[in-house]
Design an enzyme around this catalytic site. Structure first.
Site, PDB file in Angstrom:
ATOM      1  N   ARG A 138      42.516  34.876  55.489  1.00  0.00           N
ATOM      2  CA  ARG A 138      43.111  35.313  54.772  1.00  0.00           C
ATOM      3  C   ARG A 138      44.275  36.164  56.040  1.00  0.00           C
ATOM      4  NH1 ARG A 138      41.787  39.205  50.428  1.00  0.00           N
ATOM      5  NH2 ARG A 138      43.082  41.832  50.719  1.00  0.00           N
ATOM      6  N   ASP A 187      35.899  26.130  57.851  1.00  0.00           N
ATOM      7  CA  ASP A 187      36.516  25.724  56.826  1.00  0.00           C
ATOM      8  C   ASP A 187      35.420  25.847  56.090  1.00  0.00           C
ATOM      9  OD1 ASP A 187      38.709  25.101  54.990  1.00  0.00           O
ATOM     10  OD2 ASP A 187      39.939  24.142  56.472  1.00  0.00           O
ATOM     11  N   ASN A 196      42.799  24.406  48.985  1.00  0.00           N
ATOM     12  CA  ASN A 196      41.581  25.332  49.798  1.00  0.00           C
ATOM     13  C   ASN A 196      40.310  25.750  48.763  1.00  0.00           C
ATOM     14  OD1 ASN A 196      40.444  27.742  51.775  1.00  0.00           O
ATOM     15  ND2 ASN A 196      41.020  28.687  50.124  1.00  0.00           N
ATOM     16  N   THR A 238      37.533  34.750  37.432  1.00  0.00           N
ATOM     17  CA  THR A 238      38.980  36.324  37.137  1.00  0.00           C
ATOM     18  C   THR A 238      39.301  36.673  35.786  1.00  0.00           C
ATOM     19  OG1 THR A 238      41.039  37.221  37.715  1.00  0.00           O
ATOM     20  CG2 THR A 238      40.924  34.646  38.020  1.00  0.00           C
ATOM     21  N   SER A 258      49.446  32.958  37.143  1.00  0.00           N
ATOM     22  CA  SER A 258      49.731  32.723  38.475  1.00  0.00           C
ATOM     23  C   SER A 258      49.342  31.295  38.716  1.00  0.00           C
ATOM     24  CB  SER A 258      50.216  33.457  39.330  1.00  0.00           C
ATOM     25  OG  SER A 258      48.877  34.485  40.067  1.00  0.00           O
ATOM     26  N   HIS A 279      45.475  32.520  40.058  1.00  0.00           N
ATOM     27  CA  HIS A 279      44.625  32.340  38.544  1.00  0.00           C
ATOM     28  C   HIS A 279      44.368  30.769  37.712  1.00  0.00           C
ATOM     29  CE1 HIS A 279      46.175  36.554  38.721  1.00  0.00           C
ATOM     30  NE2 HIS A 279      45.195  37.089  38.245  1.00  0.00           N
ATOM     31  N   LYS A 289      41.721  28.495  39.358  1.00  0.00           N
ATOM     32  CA  LYS A 289      40.303  29.434  38.948  1.00  0.00           C
ATOM     33  C   LYS A 289      40.229  29.284  37.865  1.00  0.00           C
ATOM     34  CE  LYS A 289      39.306  32.827  41.456  1.00  0.00           C
ATOM     35  NZ  LYS A 289      37.746  33.497  43.082  1.00  0.00           N
ATOM     36  N   GLN A 312      36.909  38.267  37.652  1.00  0.00           N
ATOM     37  CA  GLN A 312      36.740  40.018  37.646  1.00  0.00           C
ATOM     38  C   GLN A 312      37.399  40.629  37.477  1.00  0.00           C
ATOM     39  OE1 GLN A 312      34.842  41.680  41.454  1.00  0.00           O
ATOM     40  NE2 GLN A 312      36.348  40.614  41.714  1.00  0.00           N
ATOM     41  N   VAL A 371      39.978  44.850  41.785  1.00  0.00           N
ATOM     42  CA  VAL A 371      39.344  45.922  42.495  1.00  0.00           C
ATOM     43  C   VAL A 371      39.704  46.710  42.786  1.00  0.00           C
ATOM     44  CG1 VAL A 371      36.743  45.903  43.443  1.00  0.00           C
ATOM     45  CG2 VAL A 371      37.843  43.703  42.564  1.00  0.00           C
ATOM     46  N   ASN A 411      44.537  50.261  45.060  1.00  0.00           N
ATOM     47  CA  ASN A 411      45.223  50.756  45.822  1.00  0.00           C
ATOM     48  C   ASN A 411      46.495  51.047  47.186  1.00  0.00           C
ATOM     49  OD1 ASN A 411      42.076  50.262  46.232  1.00  0.00           O
ATOM     50  ND2 ASN A 411      42.432  48.423  47.228  1.00  0.00           N
ATOM     51  N   THR A 431      55.104  51.739  42.744  1.00  0.00           N
ATOM     52  CA  THR A 431      55.859  50.957  41.785  1.00  0.00           C
ATOM     53  C   THR A 431      55.273  50.288  40.981  1.00  0.00           C
ATOM     54  OG1 THR A 431      55.276  49.438  43.503  1.00  0.00           O
ATOM     55  CG2 THR A 431      56.344  50.049  44.248  1.00  0.00           C
ATOM     56  N   ARG A 487      57.212  39.193  38.788  1.00  0.00           N
ATOM     57  CA  ARG A 487      55.954  38.724  38.137  1.00  0.00           C
ATOM     58  C   ARG A 487      56.307  37.589  36.333  1.00  0.00           C
ATOM     59  NH1 ARG A 487      50.633  40.667  39.474  1.00  0.00           N
ATOM     60  NH2 ARG A 487      51.196  41.641  41.556  1.00  0.00           N
TER      61      ARG A 487
HETATM   62  N1  USQ Z   1      51.822  45.764  38.922  1.00  0.00           N
HETATM   63  C1  USQ Z   1      52.208  46.607  39.213  1.00  0.00           C
HETATM   64  N2  USQ Z   1      53.361  47.292  40.370  1.00  0.00           N
HETATM   65  C2  USQ Z   1      52.373  46.865  41.375  1.00  0.00           C
HETATM   66  C3  USQ Z   1      51.285  46.037  41.820  1.00  0.00           C
HETATM   67  C4  USQ Z   1      50.559  45.265  40.491  1.00  0.00           C
HETATM   68  O1  USQ Z   1      53.187  47.006  38.280  1.00  0.00           O
HETATM   69  O2  USQ Z   1      53.135  47.628  42.395  1.00  0.00           O
HETATM   70  C5  USQ Z   1      50.871  44.954  38.216  1.00  0.00           C
HETATM   71  C6  USQ Z   1      51.334  43.653  37.789  1.00  0.00           C
HETATM   72  O3  USQ Z   1      52.471  43.150  37.529  1.00  0.00           O
HETATM   73  C7  USQ Z   1      50.081  43.313  37.165  1.00  0.00           C
HETATM   74  C8  USQ Z   1      49.095  44.674  37.131  1.00  0.00           C
HETATM   75  O4  USQ Z   1      49.302  45.712  37.981  1.00  0.00           O
HETATM   76  O5  USQ Z   1      50.238  42.985  35.818  1.00  0.00           O
HETATM   77  C9  USQ Z   1      47.685  43.809  38.278  1.00  0.00           C
HETATM   78  O6  USQ Z   1      48.367  43.211  39.645  1.00  0.00           O
HETATM   79  P1  USQ Z   1      47.471  43.600  40.597  1.00  0.00           P
HETATM   80  O7  USQ Z   1      48.055  43.147  41.715  1.00  0.00           O
HETATM   81  O8  USQ Z   1      46.261  44.258  40.365  1.00  0.00           O
HETATM   82  O9  USQ Z   1      46.055  42.172  40.190  1.00  0.00           O
HETATM   83  P2  USQ Z   1      46.349  40.741  40.274  1.00  0.00           P
HETATM   84  O10 USQ Z   1      47.810  40.192  40.883  1.00  0.00           O
HETATM   85  O11 USQ Z   1      46.108  40.126  38.478  1.00  0.00           O
HETATM   86  O12 USQ Z   1      44.946  39.600  41.065  1.00  0.00           O
HETATM   87  C10 USQ Z   1      43.747  40.619  41.692  1.00  0.00           C
HETATM   88  C11 USQ Z   1      43.523  40.362  43.033  1.00  0.00           C
HETATM   89  C12 USQ Z   1      42.788  38.507  42.172  1.00  0.00           C
HETATM   90  C13 USQ Z   1      42.291  38.875  41.572  1.00  0.00           C
HETATM   91  C14 USQ Z   1      42.888  39.457  40.455  1.00  0.00           C
HETATM   92  C15 USQ Z   1      42.024  40.081  38.672  1.00  0.00           C
HETATM   93  O13 USQ Z   1      44.113  39.892  44.058  1.00  0.00           O
HETATM   94  O14 USQ Z   1      42.419  38.032  43.243  1.00  0.00           O
HETATM   95  O15 USQ Z   1      41.737  37.340  40.165  1.00  0.00           O
HETATM   96  O16 USQ Z   1      43.136  41.015  40.528  1.00  0.00           O
HETATM   97  S1  USQ Z   1      42.842  39.290  37.638  1.00  0.00           S
HETATM   98  O17 USQ Z   1      43.792  41.148  37.503  1.00  0.00           O
HETATM   99  O18 USQ Z   1      42.716  40.642  36.623  1.00  0.00           O
HETATM  100  O19 USQ Z   1      43.349  38.715  37.112  1.00  0.00           O
END
Ligand code: USQ
Length: 382
Positions: free
Chosen positions: A35, A74, A118, A144, A179, A182, A185, A208, A211, A240, A253, A326
């Protein structure tokens, strides 16, 4: 318990390592700093500087009296993985050692290949290292919610009973990710399910949701023990990111229409869920799946909540829809079961105005560190 944490330097890995060590477990945390490398490569450094694993372990021991042992290497290299498992003889492995960014996995061939190699390489090595050296060990794997995608029916916890032409059987719930990350996973789950069926592994797969948060009991012991708090478009998760945008005075955004609904959880609840799963292991030959989130929100719901938290700090937070980088449904049905972890005893920390307000206060104290160039999305899905 002897616990091995793979990906022990990450956003969730390090707080998990501290939390389990504080509870008296014998913890070895391993990481190859992937990371950190990708953050540097993509100009996505976190808001707060992160000491090395050795420095974090030293700080944590001084602050708490508890010990986390660390190993840098690794996990996609079988020699390192076998050494870890032989050396530590874990009773539980918490597997976070994956490239976790959906946008990074969609940047191009190199990034997609790294993510695939990875993530699957590490899971495959772990399966074989456990089979060879610790066959009774319980693997707790971070999956996820994104594996399920956004189907137009209720999402169940991992399994679905199907009736077809008058006969019934139970299968893994259909999965269709948005993606390449995903998708890896999903492939992890398939690999684990195969070795559970054929070789009797014991596995818990934690599906999950996104977070949020930067406070845990142990992280709060010292400012330099804070988790890896990203707010960029590559590693920052949406809550965040929005909090940092609010602090920076930048409009939130919202991608597209903002109706994208997901199940969210506080980082404190990630730690609880992992510990609950670990303390009541899956049986041998069982793949147990839990959906790991506590509340569902759309992106627009989140934006409104962060606007309200901003008002607590006299911030006038603007919200702006920008073209969605996306390919994902922006308005859809979403109703996901998530009772398994509650049944095990999970006590959720919900996303209240106070919780968001406290996070915002911490971000505001570090406002001068925010780099506005990291905020807008740089990766398009096509
Ligand atoms: N989104 C916005 N604006 C932003 C960022 C994100 O509208 O500035 C939207 C995205 O398009 C998406 C949602 O918010 O629809 C969630 O996006 P995210 O970036 O918080 O989450 P994601 O890319 O799906 O991935 C994160 C973690 C990943 C974990 C996943 C859980 O990075 O490791 O597996 O959350 S889940 O989303 O339930 O698959």
């Amino acid at each position: 318990m002897r616990v091995l944490i793979l990906g022990g330097d990450g956003y969730l890995g390090w707080p998990t390592a501290m939390a389990l060590a504080a509870k008296g477990h014998d913890v070895l945390a391993a990481d190859n700093y992937l990371r950190r490398t990708i953050c540097l490569e993509t100009d996505s450094e976190p808001l707060l500087p992160v000491p090395t694993l050795a420095e974090r372990a030293e700080l944590f021991q001084e602050a708490s009296g508890s010990q986390v042992r660390v190993a840098v290497g690794d996990c996609a290299d079988m020699r390192f993985m076998e050494w870890l498992v032989e050396e530590h003889r874990p009773e539980a492995v918490i597997h976070y050692a994956e490239q976790p960014s959906a946008p990074y996995s969609m940047m191009g061939f190199e990034q997609a290949k790294l993510t695939l190699d990875n993530n699957l390489g590490t899971t495959f090595n772990l399966v074989w290292a456990v089979l060879r050296h610790a066959p009774d060990c319980h693997i707790v794997k971070l999956g996820t919610m994104g594996e399920y995608g956004t189907p137009d029916i209720d999402i169940e916890e991992g399994w679905l009973e199907i009736e077809h032409k008058g006969r019934r059987d139970t299968f893994l719930y259909p999965r269709q990710a948005a993606s390449l990350y995903h998708t890896t996973k999903i492939q992890d789950t398939d690999l684990l399910w195969f070795y559970v069926r054929t070789h009797g592994l014991r596995v818990t797969d934690l599906m999950q949701g996104p977070v949020y948060g930067l406070s845990t009991d142990e992280a709060d012991l010292h400012p330099r023990l804070a988790p890896y708090f990203n707010y960029d478009d590559i590693f920052g998760t949406v809550v965040n990111r929005f909090l940092v945008q609010a602090a920076a005075g930048v409009p939130l955004t919202v991608y597209g229409k903002g109706g994208q609904e997901r199940g969210y959880l506080n980082i404190k609840d990630t730690l609880q869920c992992v510990e609950l799963a670990m303390n009541s292991p899956a049986d041998k030959g069982e793949l147990r799946i839990f959906n790991q989130f506590t509340e569902q929100f759309t992106v627009l719901d989140l934006a409104e909540r962060i606007q309200a938290a901003g008002r607590l700090h006299s911030l006038d937070v603007a919200v702006k829809s920008i073209p969605n980088p996306r390919k994902e449904a922006e308005e859809h049905y979403y109703n996901a079961a998530h009772s398994g972890l509650l049944d095990l005893g999970l006590k959720p920390h919900y996303m209240t105005e106070d919780v968001l307000g406290e996070m915002l206060e911490r971000v505001l104290r570090n406002r001068d560190r925010i780099d506005n160039r990291k905020i807008l999305p740089r990766v398009k899905w096509s």
